[in-house]
Write a protein that holds these residues in place. Structure first.
Motif, PDB file in Angstrom:
ATOM      1  N   GLY A  44       4.462  30.375  38.606  1.00 28.43           N
ATOM      2  CA  GLY A  44       4.620  30.138  40.036  1.00 28.43           C
ATOM      3  C   GLY A  44       5.062  28.742  40.414  1.00 28.43           C
ATOM      4  O   GLY A  44       5.270  27.863  39.569  1.00 28.43           O
ATOM      5  N   ASP A  93      10.248  26.155  42.520  1.00 28.07           N
ATOM      6  CA  ASP A  93       9.911  27.323  41.712  1.00 28.07           C
ATOM      7  C   ASP A  93       9.990  27.031  40.215  1.00 28.07           C
ATOM      8  O   ASP A  93      10.338  25.922  39.780  1.00 28.07           O
ATOM      9  CB  ASP A  93      10.790  28.515  42.095  1.00 28.07           C
ATOM     10  N   CYS A 165      -0.699  33.404  45.646  1.00 29.41           N
ATOM     11  CA  CYS A 165      -1.239  34.002  44.425  1.00 29.41           C
ATOM     12  C   CYS A 165      -1.995  35.292  44.716  1.00 29.41           C
ATOM     13  O   CYS A 165      -1.859  36.286  43.990  1.00 29.41           O
ATOM     14  CB  CYS A 165      -2.172  33.020  43.722  1.00 29.41           C
ATOM     15  N   GLU A 168       1.307  37.873  47.790  1.00 29.48           N
ATOM     16  CA  GLU A 168       2.700  38.124  47.413  1.00 29.48           C
ATOM     17  C   GLU A 168       2.919  38.155  45.904  1.00 29.48           C
ATOM     18  O   GLU A 168       3.498  39.108  45.357  1.00 29.48           O
ATOM     19  CB  GLU A 168       3.591  37.064  48.051  1.00 29.48           C
ATOM     20  N   TRP A 169       2.472  37.121  45.199  1.00 29.13           N
ATOM     21  CA  TRP A 169       2.732  37.051  43.766  1.00 29.13           C
ATOM     22  C   TRP A 169       1.908  38.081  43.000  1.00 29.13           C
ATOM     23  O   TRP A 169       2.375  38.647  42.014  1.00 29.13           O
ATOM     24  CB  TRP A 169       2.459  35.648  43.239  1.00 29.13           C
ATOM     25  N   MET A 201       8.882  34.260  36.927  1.00 30.32           N
ATOM     26  CA  MET A 201       8.121  33.222  37.621  1.00 30.32           C
ATOM     27  C   MET A 201       7.274  32.385  36.675  1.00 30.32           C
ATOM     28  O   MET A 201       6.582  31.471  37.113  1.00 30.32           O
ATOM     29  CB  MET A 201       7.242  33.847  38.715  1.00 30.32           C
TER      30      MET A 201
END
Length: 220
Positions: A44, A93, A165, A168-169, A201
């Motif tokens: 991330g 990123d 975290c 979305e991730w 990611m």
């Protein structure tokens, strides 16, 4: 709204504003605190935040975001953004981190966060970094424990990244447990990497030792 603490806790609040008072006395008005979170993660973005708080405003319970409970951080986050003169966040990123290295990516995220502020600061307090902007700045070791402005930025950055975290991730890659370990190199995270491999990611420069181990294992 933030309120003054009393009795024994009052000394801590005054200490967290000591550097700001010194700067105000020197003629600076808009002091921006800058901090980041996610520097040591395998997965991330690194997230930086910049925040300008009202002069002499004191926030109850503020401290290094890593030392606060999630519930407390969330409450302080709402208080900070409701009362801040200006605040912003910026991300770099995994691809940028791999291309630039984590230190340069962190500095660029901090610089971007400052440039995105809707009020131009005249002094920067930065947690253990220097950035390339034409503004006076102080690099403060453990700044999130000594400056209220940096502590506030730490909370904004931490809550912003933790929400990514947890939602979305984690929805993108549910098998990795991102909501739990937040992308850090826990045993559970490495177990998921062993089973599923890295995602786009993941920071490949952070996985070199793991990838070397996997390569060695395949030779036997």
């Amino acid at each position: 709204m933030g309120t003054k603490r009393s009795s024994a806790s009052e000394a801590e609040v005054i200490d967290l504003l000591a550097l700001e008072r010194e700067a105000w006395s020197a003629g600076y008005e808009a002091i921006a605190g800058i901090d980041e979170v996610g520097r040591g993660c395998l997965f991330g973005d690194v997230v930086a935040a910049a925040v300008i708080l009202p002069r002499d405003w004191q926030l109850e319970g503020i401290n290094d975001s890593k030392k606060l409970s999630e519930k407390k951080r969330e409450a302080l986050y709402e208080d900070i953004i409701a009362n801040a003169v200006a605040w912003s966040v910026a991300h770099m990123d995994a691809k940028a981190i791999d291309e630039l290295n984590i230190k340069q990516a962190t500095r660029l995220a901090m610089k971007t966060a400052v440039e995105q502020l809707q009020v131009v600061p005249d002094m920067l307090f930065i947690d253990a970094e220097k950035i390339e902007v034409a503004l006076p700045q102080k690099s403060l070791i453990k700044g999130d424990a000594t400056s209220q402005s940096i502590a506030a930025a730490s909370i904004i950055a931490k809550v912003t990244r933790d929400r990514l975290c947890s939602k979305e991730w984690n929805e993108l890659y549910p098998e990795y447990g991102i909501a739990v370990h937040k992308g850090y190199g826990t045993k559970a995270h490495y177990t998921a990497l062993d089973e599923y491999g890295p995602t786009k990611m993941h920071r490949r420069t952070f996985l070199k030792k793991w990838e070397e181990t996997k390569t060695q294992l395949t030779l036997f």
